[in-house]
Motif scaffolding. Structure first.
Motif, mmCIF file in Angstrom:
data_model
loop_
_atom_site.group_PDB
_atom_site.id
_atom_site.type_symbol
_atom_site.label_atom_id
_atom_site.label_comp_id
_atom_site.label_asym_id
_atom_site.label_seq_id
_atom_site.Cartn_x
_atom_site.Cartn_y
_atom_site.Cartn_z
ATOM 1 N N ARG A 54 0.834 -1.206 0.000
ATOM 2 C CA ARG A 54 0.000 0.000 0.000
ATOM 3 C C ARG A 54 0.865 1.249 0.000
ATOM 4 O O ARG A 54 0.579 2.224 -0.712
ATOM 5 N N PHE A 57 2.268 1.864 -3.446
ATOM 6 C CA PHE A 57 1.242 2.470 -4.293
ATOM 7 C C PHE A 57 0.985 3.926 -3.901
ATOM 8 O O PHE A 57 0.773 4.778 -4.771
ATOM 9 N N ASP A 58 1.010 4.235 -2.602
ATOM 10 C CA ASP A 58 0.830 5.626 -2.162
ATOM 11 C C ASP A 58 1.954 6.511 -2.697
ATOM 12 O O ASP A 58 1.709 7.632 -3.154
ATOM 13 N N GLN A 61 1.298 6.999 -6.359
ATOM 14 C CA GLN A 61 0.218 7.964 -6.585
ATOM 15 C C GLN A 61 0.689 9.396 -6.351
ATOM 16 O O GLN A 61 0.265 10.305 -7.066
ATOM 17 N N THR A 70 -3.084 10.267 -12.983
ATOM 18 C CA THR A 70 -3.667 9.319 -12.034
ATOM 19 C C THR A 70 -3.289 7.925 -12.519
ATOM 20 O O THR A 70 -2.680 7.769 -13.585
ATOM 21 N N PHE A 71 -3.710 6.924 -11.784
ATOM 22 C CA PHE A 71 -3.420 5.558 -12.227
ATOM 23 C C PHE A 71 -4.124 5.243 -13.540
ATOM 24 O O PHE A 71 -3.684 4.385 -14.295
ATOM 25 N N GLU A 97 -7.433 -1.963 -4.755
ATOM 26 C CA GLU A 97 -7.624 -0.713 -4.028
ATOM 27 C C GLU A 97 -7.086 0.479 -4.819
ATOM 28 O O GLU A 97 -7.495 1.610 -4.596
ATOM 29 N N TYR A 98 -6.171 0.233 -5.745
ATOM 30 C CA TYR A 98 -5.490 1.293 -6.478
ATOM 31 C C TYR A 98 -5.673 1.207 -7.990
ATOM 32 O O TYR A 98 -5.594 2.215 -8.683
ATOM 33 N N TRP A 99 -5.856 0.019 -8.501
ATOM 34 C CA TRP A 99 -5.747 -0.279 -9.926
ATOM 35 C C TRP A 99 -6.783 0.414 -10.783
ATOM 36 O O TRP A 99 -6.491 0.857 -11.877
#
Length: 134
Positions: A54, A57-58, A61, A70-71, A97-99
């Protein structure tokens, strides 16, 4: 040689300068993001596997946002996983959660034996929004 158009995420410039690499470079309508890991502010690994993913990914981002992306702008992803046979499912459970929704970016997953104390690293290429029509 032209000057590189470097993108630094807020609050982490010293970490990148100390390690002598750029977090991301804008070039020809794309953003090339260096591998992001789940590092704490001092650069050490977040100890929990899913928390580490996480945090990676943070960090990703934050770099994307600093470049106006953005992603959803990501077109290519490479992930590196230490011991993927035992960790892949736990790592991949965090990804939704991110994809974002399909269609998803391309993906290459690479099993490695060492990531400087980390278990997961993600690097991406994103299309810059102002180049979307190019």
């Amino acid at each position: 040689m032209a000057t590189r158009d470097v993108v630094f995420p807020p609050g982490r410039r010293a970490l990148y300068e100390r390690n002598r690499y750029s977090p991301a470079i804008r070039s020809n309508g794309f953003l090339f993001v260096s591998g992001q890991v789940g590092s704490l502010d001092d650069g050490s690994p977040e100890p929990g596997l899913q928390a580490q993913v996480r945090l990676a990914f943070d960090h990703l981002q934050a770099i994307l946002a600093e470049a106006g992306c953005t992603f959803e702008d990501v077109v290519d992803v490479t992930v590196f996983i230490v011991d993927p046979a035992s960790k892949f499912e736990a790592i991949w459970s965090v990804v939704p959660e991110y994809w974002g929704a399909a269609p998803h970016p391309t993906l290459t997953a690479v099993g490695v034996t060492w990531l400087y104390g980390f278990d997961f690293e993600i690097k991406v290429i994103a299309r810059l929004p102002d180049a979307a029509g190019a």
